[in-house]
Design a protein around this motif. Structure first.
Motif, PDB file in Angstrom:
ATOM      1  N   GLU A   1       0.765  -1.126  -0.088  1.00  0.00           N
ATOM      2  CA  GLU A   1      -0.002   0.054  -0.017  1.00  0.00           C
ATOM      3  C   GLU A   1       1.005   1.196   0.061  1.00  0.00           C
ATOM      4  O   GLU A   1       0.555   1.990  -0.641  1.00  0.00           O
ATOM      5  N   TRP A   2       1.726   1.330   0.590  1.00  0.00           N
ATOM      6  CA  TRP A   2       2.845   2.167   0.941  1.00  0.00           C
ATOM      7  C   TRP A   2       3.713   2.559  -0.672  1.00  0.00           C
ATOM      8  O   TRP A   2       3.830   3.706  -0.914  1.00  0.00           O
TER       9      TRP A   2
ATOM     10  N   LEU B   1      -3.142   7.128   6.869  1.00  0.00           N
ATOM     11  CA  LEU B   1      -3.275   6.716   5.446  1.00  0.00           C
ATOM     12  C   LEU B   1      -4.596   5.938   5.179  1.00  0.00           C
ATOM     13  O   LEU B   1      -5.539   6.278   4.285  1.00  0.00           O
ATOM     14  N   LYS B   2      -4.973   5.459   6.359  1.00  0.00           N
ATOM     15  CA  LYS B   2      -6.467   4.603   6.341  1.00  0.00           C
ATOM     16  C   LYS B   2      -7.596   5.670   6.233  1.00  0.00           C
ATOM     17  O   LYS B   2      -8.500   5.243   5.250  1.00  0.00           O
TER      18      LYS B   2
ATOM     19  N   GLY C   1      -0.325  12.073  -2.375  1.00  0.00           N
ATOM     20  CA  GLY C   1       0.313  11.049  -1.534  1.00  0.00           C
ATOM     21  C   GLY C   1       0.846  11.428  -0.280  1.00  0.00           C
ATOM     22  O   GLY C   1       0.091  12.067   0.466  1.00  0.00           O
TER      23      GLY C   1
ATOM     24  N   LYS D   1      -6.768   7.943   2.612  1.00  0.00           N
ATOM     25  CA  LYS D   1      -6.326   7.415   1.055  1.00  0.00           C
ATOM     26  C   LYS D   1      -7.259   7.752   0.170  1.00  0.00           C
ATOM     27  O   LYS D   1      -6.752   7.927  -1.000  1.00  0.00           O
TER      28      LYS D   1
ATOM     29  N   LEU E   1       1.593   4.139  -3.311  1.00  0.00           N
ATOM     30  CA  LEU E   1       1.053   5.580  -3.058  1.00  0.00           C
ATOM     31  C   LEU E   1       1.606   6.816  -3.713  1.00  0.00           C
ATOM     32  O   LEU E   1       3.009   6.957  -3.830  1.00  0.00           O
TER      33      LEU E   1
END
Length: 367
Positions: free
Chosen positions: A116-117, A234-235, A244, A238, A120
């Motif tokens: 996920e990172w 982020l959660k 980002g 996002k 981004l």
């Protein structure tokens, strides 16, 4: 080895010694790395994250840092494994033994959320968020994007660390000076710092303070430390962030504005500062200190003024006379760009560069 020569330049004469100086450094942490040269010395730490086709651009940035800086530099280079040998081959050939040293690191994200990172925004870009957690033994650090060019010594932006008050942990420049063309104030769907947001392409950090701080946030009444706040941010956001990790930093400093030191636009000068008319007054007065060629302008024909500076530094051979081999040819190229908005103010691109070269030769002449 020093030789003095008189150079006629803009109707003035300088005495220009043609020698070069030298530097180096030390790094240690419980973290895998591929290569390190060490030697204790006073030093500045500069970090960059390079993935994909960013090798040449990153090396050009490092060259610009080497040319003018006074104190030793330690480069912390985070890149994909396949680029490490190329970095070694290039950096080991630089004729500045003792002035610089470097450490190469793999791209690494927290195991449970690595995919996920990494996806981004641009590949690997969010690696910068984890630098305080990876470089545990580094007290302060200057992070820059690969498309940065230094037109004055790194020492000068490094000195901002001494201007931080007791609450400030990092320094960045505004995303825009002119709200009418600002992105965050017109389009952002999340909190952002100040009137127009901040740009994270040049980020000076007191990482000891970052690691110790507990951050206010809009997720819990409990303050969270750096390593605790990143994934929850982020959660939550996002689906609302466009840029980002830069957006996450804007959210973080929106809630903790006392923690940010804001430096002027000439320390992070981008095409937006001239393509809609000149709107960085500090650069008009003093010149550009750090050039940021975002949007790929070093590699296309959209902004030839930016590309000319990039090509001049990329092609400069260490040891050559900076006036004849870099400054004068660059000015001739810049004059060819006067049909563009940025070209109309081309003198801001060489104003500080001229001073940096003069100051470098003065330092050399003194020993």
């Amino acid at each position: 080895r020093c030789k003095n020569l008189s150079v006629s330049f803009w109707n003035s004469y300088w005495m220009l010694p043609s020698d070069v100086c030298g530097m180096n450094c030390f790094w240690e942490a419980a973290f895998r790395y591929d290569y390190v040269k060490t030697h204790p010395s006073e030093k500045m730490h500069l970090a960059v994250v390079a993935c994909g086709e960013r090798l040449e651009e990153t090396v050009t940035m490092l060259r610009s840092a080497i040319i003018f800086s006074i104190k030793p530099l330690h480069f912390h280079i985070f890149s994909e494994d396949q680029l490490h040998e190329s970095f070694k081959d290039i950096l080991d050939k630089l004729p500045y033994e003792g002035k610089i040293n470097y450490t190469l690191y793999p791209i690494t994200f927290p195991t449970e959320s690595a995919a996920e990172w990494k996806k981004l925004f641009k590949p690997c870009a969010s690696q910068r968020l984890f630098l305080p957690l990876i470089l545990k033994n580094v007290d302060s650090l200057l992070y820059v994007d690969t498309d940065i060019l230094f037109l004055r010594p790194v020492d000068d932006i490094w000195s901002f660390l001494g201007k931080f008050n007791s609450t400030q942990i990092a320094a960045m420049a505004p995303e825009h000076e002119e709200p009418r063309i600002g992105w965050y104030n017109r389009f952002a769907r999340h909190p952002y710092y100040g009137a127009t947001g901040i740009n994270s392409g040049v980020m000076l950090m007191n990482m000891t303070r970052i690691r110790r701080k507990y951050f206010k946030n809009d997720m819990t009444p409990v303050r969270l430390q750096w390593g605790e706040i990143l994934m929850p941010l982020l959660k939550k956001y996002k689906l609302n962030i466009t840029w980002g990790d830069q957006d996450l930093l804007n959210i973080m400093f929106f809630h903790n504005p006392e923690s940010l030191y804001v430096f002027p636009c000439q320390w992070n000068y981008r095409p937006d500062h001239c393509i809609y008319g000149s709107n960085c007054k500090a650069a008009e007065e003093e010149g550009i200190f750090i050039l940021h060629g975002n949007r790929g302008v070093y590699h296309d024909d959209k902004q030839p003024t930016f590309r000319a500076v990039y090509e001049a530094i990329k092609n400069y051979s260490f040891g050559d006379d900076l006036v004849h081999s870099l400054l004068q040819p660059l000015e001739l190229e810049l004059q060819k760009t006067m049909h563009t908005y940025c070209g109309r103010v081309y003198k801001v691109f060489i104003k500080q560069l001229t001073k940096s070269i003069r100051d470098l030769y003065v330092r050399r002449s003194k020993g």
